[in-house]
Write a protein that holds these residues in place. Structure first.
Motif, PDB file in Angstrom:
ATOM      1  N   GLU A 132       0.855  -1.195   0.000  1.00 21.73           N
ATOM      2  CA  GLU A 132       0.000   0.000   0.000  1.00 21.73           C
ATOM      3  C   GLU A 132       0.893   1.249   0.000  1.00 21.73           C
ATOM      4  OE1 GLU A 132      -3.300   0.515  -0.072  1.00 21.73           O
ATOM      5  OE2 GLU A 132      -3.921  -1.594  -0.027  1.00 21.73           O
TER       6      GLU A 132
ATOM      7  N   HIS B   9       0.580   4.222   1.276  1.00 18.14           N
ATOM      8  CA  HIS B   9       0.731   4.904   2.565  1.00 18.14           C
ATOM      9  C   HIS B   9       1.627   4.111   3.519  1.00 18.14           C
ATOM     10  CE1 HIS B   9      -2.688   2.244   3.418  1.00 18.14           C
ATOM     11  NE2 HIS B   9      -2.308   2.306   4.683  1.00 18.14           N
TER      12      HIS B   9
ATOM     13  N   ALA C  64      -6.084   1.177   2.766  1.00 18.27           N
ATOM     14  CA  ALA C  64      -6.231   2.628   2.632  1.00 18.27           C
ATOM     15  C   ALA C  64      -7.629   3.105   3.030  1.00 18.27           C
ATOM     16  CB  ALA C  64      -5.921   3.056   1.196  1.00 18.27           C
TER      17      ALA C  64
END
Length: 167
Positions: free
Chosen positions: A23, A25, A93
């Motif tokens: 991911e 992030h 997310a």
């Protein structure tokens, strides 16, 4: 508000954790680490806890609590006894911005300080991650120093038991 609980991370979680590692992030917060999930989830040393956070039964995050004076990689270097260090993140997310991080941290901090001898908790976000640093400051962590851990330039924070209990 959804029910949030932790369960032990197991080898059955490798695919989930690997997916979360991809991911954007998560990559931005932890760009240079390979957690070696396949090996590490098979080990259960007494100085470490690895947990999956679930909201209403859905896995949404990961937490690791270690005793930095006893852990075998000596990531934190020489440490005084009676500390804990946390690693924590939201995986998917779509679980960001819903308050899960605050709830996870509050539960983790309370868990650490439930052990009477634990005096303080350490955490090391990237120095450049100002949003995360403000998050930890809101939770009463105090900035200690900037420090390099491998390839990562981090900001070390510490939360004393007395400061947490006085909130």
């Amino acid at each position: 508000m959804s029910e949030l609980r932790f369960r032990e991370a197991t080898p059955d979680d490798v695919a989930l954790l690997r997916a979360w590692d991809e991911e954007p992030h998560v990559q931005a917060a932890d760009p240079n680490d390979d957690w070696q999930w396949e090996e590490e989830l098979e080990r259960n040393p007494d100085w470490r806890e690895q947990r999956i956070a679930e909201a209403d039964g859905r896995p949404i995050g990961f937490m690791q609590i270690i005793d930095p004076a006893r852990e075998d990689s000596h990531y934190w270097g020489e440490c005084e006894p009676d500390l804990r260090a946390l690693d924590i993140w939201i995986g998917p997310a779509d679980a960001l911005g819903k308050g899960y991080g605050t709830r996870m941290m509050t539960l983790a901090i309370d868990h650490c300080f439930a052990t009477p001898g634990v005096r303080a908790i350490l955490i090391d976000p990237l120095a450049s991650n100002h949003r995360t640093r403000r998050f930890y400051e809101r939770l009463r962590f105090i900035f200690v120093e900037e420090r390099d851990f491998g390839e990562d330039h981090c900001a070390v924070y510490r939360l004393e038991r007395e400061r947490w209990e006085a909130r």
